[in-house]
Scaffold this motif. Sequence first.
Motif, mmCIF file in Angstrom:
data_model
loop_
_atom_site.group_PDB
_atom_site.id
_atom_site.type_symbol
_atom_site.label_atom_id
_atom_site.label_comp_id
_atom_site.label_asym_id
_atom_site.label_seq_id
_atom_site.Cartn_x
_atom_site.Cartn_y
_atom_site.Cartn_z
ATOM 1 N N TYR A 1 24.164 18.095 93.044
ATOM 2 C CA TYR A 1 23.880 18.781 91.782
ATOM 3 C C TYR A 1 22.699 18.119 91.057
ATOM 4 O O TYR A 1 22.863 17.486 90.010
ATOM 5 N N PRO A 2 21.503 18.236 91.613
ATOM 6 C CA PRO A 2 20.337 17.555 91.030
ATOM 7 C C PRO A 2 19.964 18.036 89.626
ATOM 8 O O PRO A 2 19.267 17.326 88.897
ATOM 9 N N LYS A 3 20.429 19.217 89.246
ATOM 10 C CA LYS A 3 20.104 19.764 87.921
ATOM 11 C C LYS A 3 21.305 19.762 86.984
ATOM 12 O O LYS A 3 21.281 20.400 85.924
ATOM 13 N N SER A 4 22.330 19.037 87.339
ATOM 14 C CA SER A 4 23.554 19.012 86.541
ATOM 15 C C SER A 4 23.344 18.392 85.167
ATOM 16 O O SER A 4 22.516 17.493 84.990
ATOM 17 N N GLU A 5 24.127 18.845 84.212
ATOM 18 C CA GLU A 5 24.084 18.253 82.870
ATOM 19 C C GLU A 5 24.616 16.821 82.867
ATOM 20 O O GLU A 5 24.398 16.056 81.929
ATOM 21 N N TYR A 6 25.349 16.469 83.955
ATOM 22 C CA TYR A 6 25.919 15.118 84.044
ATOM 23 C C TYR A 6 24.963 14.102 84.683
ATOM 24 O O TYR A 6 25.302 12.921 84.793
ATOM 25 N N ILE A 7 23.797 14.544 85.098
ATOM 26 C CA ILE A 7 22.844 13.657 85.776
ATOM 27 C C ILE A 7 22.476 12.435 84.932
ATOM 28 O O ILE A 7 22.477 11.303 85.447
ATOM 29 N N PRO A 8 22.158 12.594 83.640
ATOM 30 C CA PRO A 8 21.828 11.398 82.842
ATOM 31 C C PRO A 8 22.962 10.371 82.825
ATOM 32 O O PRO A 8 22.713 9.167 82.967
ATOM 33 N N GLN A 9 24.205 10.842 82.663
ATOM 34 C CA GLN A 9 25.353 9.931 82.659
ATOM 35 C C GLN A 9 25.536 9.275 84.020
ATOM 36 O O GLN A 9 25.780 8.065 84.120
ATOM 37 N N ALA A 10 25.427 10.096 85.066
ATOM 38 C CA ALA A 10 25.608 9.575 86.425
ATOM 39 C C ALA A 10 24.543 8.537 86.747
ATOM 40 O O ALA A 10 24.838 7.488 87.339
#
Length: 276
Positions: free
Chosen positions: A152-161
């Motif tokens: 999920y490279p465009k996920s909203e969770y990317i910054p947290q991950a």
Amino acid sequence: MIILRTKNIMAIKKFYIALLSILLLSSCGEYNRLIKSSDYDMRFSKAKEFYEKGKYLNAVTLLEPVVTAFKGTEKGEEALYLMAMSHFKNEDNLTARSYFAGYFRSYPRGKYAEECKFHVGECYYLESPEAKLDQEFTNKAIEEFTAFMELYPKSEYIPQATKMLEEMKDKLAYKAYLNAKLYHKLGNYQGNNYKSAVIAARNAIKEYPGSKYEEELMFLILKSKFLEAEESIASKQEERYRDTVDEYYAFTNYYPNSKYKKEAFNIFEKSSKHFK
């Protein structure tokens, strides 16, 4: 009049206490009936109410048979998600991780698949211990966050991950630094531990590039090489002092304004005196 008013107030208090007791008993009785009930739709509905009220253990108890009964259905998908989230919000991270992973296996394209995949890594992250202890969960968190970011490279969770992933890598780098530091402290006790310190520190820099402990690791290499030269036999000292000076230039090139600048220069001066 005062006596009558006091009696009235006491009577009203007794009434409300009795009413509250009845309501509590009724509520407990209703919950007990729900636990024994095989009306899975009702259990599911009430479990969602408990979840919204923050009563996660109650929700879990009601959902357990619902998850099995509704498996493969839309309600089953939501029930499994709520089960995972109830454990998660109750801070039972390892049980929650199991349910989040189970959801992702059962519903890889489901409504909550992306969120559950992220939470798998987060659960490992939350259970990651201090650097001195075994880092199995830290490594698992890194694996899960890496897999999540690829999926999920465009996920909203990317910054947290990304933030948590870097924290876990820094923790492993710190553990490697502690290991190298231990070798450094051992010095020449039962062997050349300075050399082992250098190898351990270099491996850490290579494995965790850009970590916040990179400066400490590089300076530890410089100190280890210097002390190795200091404690060497005369025939090996010149070569090792030269190696130390080379290491000094490498260190100052990377960190010209290092907090270890003064100490590094002292090492350079002492080493330079031993050869022309």
